[in-house]
Design a protein around this motif. Structure first.
Motif, short mmCIF file in Angstrom:
data_model
loop_
_atom_site.label_atom_id
_atom_site.label_comp_id
_atom_site.label_asym_id
_atom_site.label_seq_id
_atom_site.Cartn_x
_atom_site.Cartn_y
_atom_site.Cartn_z
N UNK A 266 0.82 -1.21 0.00
CA UNK A 266 0.00 0.00 0.00
C UNK A 266 0.84 1.25 0.00
N UNK A 267 1.94 1.23 0.76
CA UNK A 267 2.83 2.39 0.80
C UNK A 267 3.45 2.63 -0.57
N UNK A 268 3.93 1.57 -1.21
CA UNK A 268 4.55 1.75 -2.53
C UNK A 268 3.52 2.23 -3.54
N UNK A 269 2.28 1.74 -3.45
CA UNK A 269 1.25 2.14 -4.39
C UNK A 269 0.97 3.63 -4.37
N UNK A 270 0.88 4.21 -3.16
CA UNK A 270 0.63 5.65 -3.08
C UNK A 270 1.86 6.46 -3.48
N UNK B 105 -11.49 -7.67 5.28
CA UNK B 105 -11.60 -6.28 5.70
C UNK B 105 -10.35 -5.78 6.38
N UNK B 106 -9.72 -6.65 7.17
CA UNK B 106 -8.51 -6.25 7.87
C UNK B 106 -7.35 -6.08 6.90
N UNK B 107 -7.23 -6.94 5.89
CA UNK B 107 -6.13 -6.75 4.94
C UNK B 107 -6.33 -5.46 4.15
N UNK B 108 -7.59 -5.12 3.88
CA UNK B 108 -7.86 -3.84 3.22
C UNK B 108 -7.46 -2.68 4.13
N UNK B 109 -7.75 -2.81 5.43
CA UNK B 109 -7.39 -1.76 6.37
C UNK B 109 -5.88 -1.56 6.43
N UNK B 110 -5.14 -2.66 6.47
CA UNK B 110 -3.67 -2.54 6.54
C UNK B 110 -3.09 -2.06 5.22
N UNK B 111 -3.68 -2.49 4.11
CA UNK B 111 -3.23 -2.00 2.82
C UNK B 111 -3.45 -0.49 2.71
N UNK B 112 -4.60 -0.02 3.20
CA UNK B 112 -4.88 1.42 3.18
C UNK B 112 -4.01 2.16 4.18
N UNK B 113 -3.70 1.52 5.31
CA UNK B 113 -2.77 2.14 6.25
C UNK B 113 -1.40 2.33 5.60
N UNK C 174 -7.21 9.14 3.41
CA UNK C 174 -6.83 7.72 3.45
C UNK C 174 -6.81 7.19 4.88
N UNK C 175 -6.39 8.02 5.83
CA UNK C 175 -6.39 7.59 7.22
C UNK C 175 -7.80 7.26 7.68
N UNK C 176 -8.76 8.09 7.29
CA UNK C 176 -10.15 7.79 7.63
C UNK C 176 -10.62 6.49 7.03
N UNK C 177 -10.23 6.21 5.78
CA UNK C 177 -10.61 4.95 5.14
C UNK C 177 -10.01 3.76 5.88
N UNK C 178 -8.74 3.88 6.28
CA UNK C 178 -8.09 2.77 6.97
C UNK C 178 -8.75 2.50 8.32
N UNK C 179 -8.98 3.54 9.09
CA UNK C 179 -9.64 3.36 10.39
C UNK C 179 -11.07 2.86 10.20
N UNK C 180 -11.74 3.37 9.16
CA UNK C 180 -13.10 2.91 8.89
C UNK C 180 -13.15 1.44 8.53
#
Length: 958
Positions: free
Chosen positions: A66-70, A206-214, A340-346
């Protein structure tokens, strides 16, 4: 936290449970059935334990991904803007190609999932990450190779908007399709591993999406706040490639471990027994909306439209917040990071919501209600953001870096609650789709693809339609209305008992809420939003809310125009002191207001930016008296364009990025001379750099007068590469003229821009006009004859110059600062402002945010004295009038003009030279005044006493 959550969810399921029909798994007798390779498969409990042990390491890989993607997104969009332009159409084309690649990759992986079931999912994931890193390394190379081709094709389209947009999209897609498709494929593949412990797969996805967005949050913040300023554009992309390599290595290592080997065989379906469309076989126990395909279609539709509203909000919030936080790259980075932080926490909260509300449709409805209500409440907060900025600034009195934290706080106050609901939609929808076993990649891939397509439509619709037609407020209200309708649809589609119990009250409440939207929403005051609080917060120090609003209203006088265009918000207002044009809250032009002042007042000229605007047009045209074709980049008030038209030029191309600025310029017609009505003018709404790159025309003079170099987008018009592009569009002997601010810059910043300028134009001359610099250069093939400034042109040119107090050649030449050999020798080796290092784009905003008076004064003093003792002024470049008396008189007049402009060093130099030729009272008087200003009163008095004796009849020395 994630490990505990999933261990606790899975320990209750370690007991024997018969496999769902049509899947391979534990033999009812207790033995193991052979897997697809013929090897015995471990018992289900053992496989679940292996998956749980592999899961935290998978989360680490996805965070890196996720970090590399952004980082890639930020870097590639920036790189592509340099070629395709920074207009809304060009940026939308780039983003559409980027997000389209993500959707295509996600959908492709969903389609290929059955064919890839015999391969280890972690190895597939590792291969994708490795290929992504390799493809990313080729993007800068591909972009460099495509520039000449794009330039050749674009130059033959003759300005056709449709054709050029199609070409842009084709080139962007060709460059980005492979790496973005690989990015889009990572989440569906990872979901297969996440579903490896049987039930609860939707929550784990859902958790892998959260960490990917984090990871995306970390990548966005790192790229915009740290990496790009520290290591530059190219090295930042290389670091992202290293993150992909780490993620790939981690996946391969995990696949080879015992936990990884046990995780491989989870959810493998017997092809011959798989029911058609049974995506969720072996899946969760959560209930989907309705039953079967209809319920899945509802959830997918909810998620797709939710993606559309998310992008409407992001675009509208960005346009609103830029008025409060400023248009710097730091501000845009903070906005995106907060979103993005809101998406990850959400997403993390969505996992918990799904555990408490198993009905996915009902949970999705609750998310939509939260999004709609919190966004609506944010409308009340939005109008108060400038005052809150002032309040927090007064309370904390932060440094420039601390102000970035204040900006993050304000952005979060507006965006964080709605984005929690937006982020929660992914685990809720995926949980409702029951992504068990090999159904996980298919469910996740298709849901993610539809959501991304919705995001593309939302981004384009908001930027091109909603914002220009309805404004940010109207766009937000439209999104709220859509979320309200989605909430009603979701609740109506729910089938659980709680949903049926509260169906009517919920639907009735949301209908009333939607009906009240456009009546109860607050209206924002343009004078508050346009207060430029990010730049002028010190003006409001200590004020309460009422005083703040009154001061903002008084300082903006009569607002003539407040318009949200495609790229920015333009405000035009008139006060008793100025008629001003603001772009995103920052003044870009000001002229005298044209009001009749009471006779009791002293009628001093309030010129504002008028001298700079006129001289940016006059100086290069006076130096190129035979110019026929001219380009002006940046319209602003139109004064510079009007000054160019005072010369007998044949054609002028004026390039302006924003159509709202073109509309706003008409309020200045009385001052500018209504240049857009002149038939010699061709008005082009486009990015100036892109116009030079793809245009076929050559020019005698190019004038670049964009906004400040700390503004994202305008910053690319101050780099070495831009000057090289401009040089290619000059005719032999042509001149290039660049406006540069001197305020809110350190001397090193100005040196970096001048080094970039002289790299393309080795013969350069710098003029100072108040707190601005006008730099004129050529490629060195022909000399620049400064004596041409002695003529002051024809009657229309003289009349234009007299408006700013320039009545003689001496008045004009007194603005000369440094040039020629003096300039080259006065620029020691050092940093050069380039497209790669973006030096000024990242340093200048911090100077601008430094509002301490002492620091501002120190910056101004350092810049003013950066060439002290290194310049001989204009003397080396002029042939003095013939005859000693005429030469002495000319130099004395030049000294007096320099003294009027507070250019004491130049004034003393010219006065000494004048007195050395022929002693005269004017030169002596200037010498005395310079000494008095320098704090040497005794020497000044002695000099004036001697002058009085030598020239007893001259009243000026008495």
């Amino acid at each position: 936290m994630p490990t505990y959550l999933f261990v606790s969810m899975s320990t209750r399921r370690l007991r024997y449970r018969a496999p769902a029909s049509g899947t391979t798994g534990i033999d009812p007798v207790g033995g193991s059935k052979p897997g697809p390779s013929g090897d015995p498969m471990p018992p289900r409990a053992s496989r679940g334990l292996g998956a749980r042990r592999a899961f935290p390491w998978l989360l680490a890989c996805l965070t890196l991904s996720g970090a590399s993607g952004l980082i890639y997104e930020v870097s590639w969009v920036r790189s592509l803007e340099l070629v395709f332009g920074a207009t809304t159409f060009a940026v939308a084309t780039v983003l559409a190609a980027f997000m389209g690649g993500l959707a295509a990759g996600s959908w492709l992986m969903a389609s290929l999932a059955p064919r890839l079931e015999r391969f280890h999912p972690l190895r597939i994931y590792g291969v994708i990450e490795a290929l992504l890193g390799g493809a990313a390394l080729l993007v800068p190379v591909a972009l460099r190779l495509q520039v000449p081709l794009f330039q050749a094709i674009g130059s033959r389209l003759d300005g056709s908007f449709a054709a050029l947009s199609l070409v842009r999209f084709a080139f962007c897609a060709a460059i980005l399709i492979v790496p973005t498709a690989l990015m889009g494929a990572t989440l569906p593949v990872a979901s297969r591993v996440a579903s490896a412990a049987g039930t609860g797969a939707g929550q784990r996805v859902g958790v892998i999406y959260a960490f990917n967005t984090l990871g995306a949050v970390l990548g966005c913040a790192a790229a915009g706040l740290v990496l790009l300023p520290a290591v530059g554009l190219l090295r930042t992309q290389v670091l992202a490639v290293l993150l992909n390599a780490l993620a790939a290595a981690g996946a391969f290592a995990l696949a080879g471990s015992a936990a990884g080997r046990r995780a491989r065989v989870i959810g493998v379906r017997r092809p011959e027994a798989a029911a058609p469309g049974a995506e969720g076989a072996g899946g969760d126990s959560q209930s989907a909306a309705g039953s079967g395909a209809a319920g899945r279609r509802l959830l997918i539709a909810l998620y797709a439209v939710s993606g559309l509203t998310a992008m409407i909000y992001e675009v509208a919030w960005s346009r609103l917040l830029v008025l409060v936080l400023g248009s710097s790259t730091y501000s845009y980075t903070i906005m995106l990071t907060t979103f993005l932080l809101g998406l990850a926490l959400g997403a993390w909260l969505g996992v918990r919501l799904l555990r408490r509300v198993p009905d996915a449709a009902l949970a999705a409805g609750l998310c939509q209600i939260m999004i709609a209500v919190t966004t609506f409440l944010g409308l009340f907060l939005a109008g108060e953001l400038p005052y809150l900025y002032h309040l927090v600034h007064d309370w904390l009195n932060p440094s420039a870096l601390g102000l970035l934290g204040v900006q993050l706080l304000l952005a979060a106050s507006l965006m964080i609650l709605p984005t929690l609901g937006l982020g929660a939609m992914f685990p809720v929808i995926i949980g409702g789709l029951r992504p068990g076993g090999l159904g996980a990649p298919r469910a996740v891939g298709r849901a993610y693809a539809w959501n991304t397509l919705g995001a593309i439509l939302g981004s384009v619709g908001a930027g091109f339609c909603l914002i220009p037609w309805l404004g940010s407020r109207g766009a937000l209200l439209s999104g709220i209305l859509v979320n309200t309708l989605l909430a009603i649809a979701a609740v109506l589609g729910a089938r659980s008992r709680p949903a049926r119990r509260y169906l009517r009250p919920l639907v009735a409440t949301m209908l009333l809420f939607g009906a009240n939207l456009f009546v109860g929403a607050p209206r924002w005051r343009p004078e508050i939003l346009s207060s430029g609080i990010f730049r002028y917060v010190d003006r409001y120090r200590g004020m309460d809310r009422e005083t703040f609003a009154r001061t903002a209203r008084r300082s903006h006088g009569e607002i003539l125009m407040f318009r949200e265009g495609l790229t920015c918000t333009v405000t035009v207002f008139r006060t008793t002191s100025a008629l001003s044009l603001l772009v995103n809250g920052k003044p870009d032009a000001s002229v005298p207001p044209g009001l009749i002042e009471p006779s009791a007042r002293i009628r001093t000229a309030r010129l504002g930016d008028l001298p700079t605007q006129i001289l940016v047009g006059q100086i290069p045209l006076l130096l190129a008296p035979g110019a026929e074709r001219v380009m002006v980049i940046g319209l602003g008030s139109g004064v510079t364009l009007g000054s160019v038209l005072s010369h007998p030029v044949k054609e002028v191309d004026c390039i302006e990025l924003e159509d709202a600025v073109v509309r706003g310029s008409r309020f200045f017609d009385d001052v500018s001379g209504a240049p857009l009505r002149d038939p010699r003018v061709r008005m082009v709404v486009n990015d100036g750099r892109n116009q030079l790159l793809v245009g076929r025309r050559e020019y005698d003079v190019i004038i670049s007068e964009p906004s400040n170099p700390w503004i994202a987008g305008a910053a690319s018009l101050f780099t070495r590469e831009f000057f090289e592009v401009a040089k290619q569009r000059l005719r032999p002997g042509g001149l290039f003229c660049q406006w540069i601010q001197l305020y809110e810059l350190r001397a090193d910043d100005l040196r970096a821009m001048l080094r970039a300028f002289t790299a393309a134009f080795p013969e350069a001359h710098v003029f100072r006009v108040g707190s601005d610099a006008v730099v004129v250069g050529s490629d060195g093939g022909r000399p620049i004859h400064l004596e041409r400034l002695m003529g002051l042109g024809g009657a229309t040119v003289r009349a234009d110059l007299e408006r700013v107090g320039i009545r003689t050649p001496e008045d004009l030449l007194a603005h000369y600062w440094i040039g020629g050999r003096d300039l080259l020798e006065g620029l020691p080796s050092g940093a050069v402002n380039t497209d790669d290092n973006m030096l000024i784009e990242f340093t200048a905003p911090l100077r601008m945010l430094s509002r301490e008076l002492r620091e501002q004064q120190a910056q101004a003093k350092e810049t003013a004295e950066m060439f002290l003792g290194r310049t001989n002024g204009v003397l080396p470049h002029l042939a003095l009038p013939q005859g000693d008396r005429r030469a002495a008189a000319f130099l004395a007049g030049l000294a007096e003009a320099a003294l009027t402009q507070e250019r004491d060093e130049d004034a003393l130099r010219y006065a000494l030279r004048s007195g050395a030729i022929v002693p005269n009272p004017a030169a002596t008087r200037v010498q005395g005044e310079v000494m008095a200003r320098a704090g040497r009163p005794d020497e000044a008095r002695d000099r004036l006493v001697r002058a009085a004796r030598e020239f007893p009849r001259d009243p000026g020395v008495l």
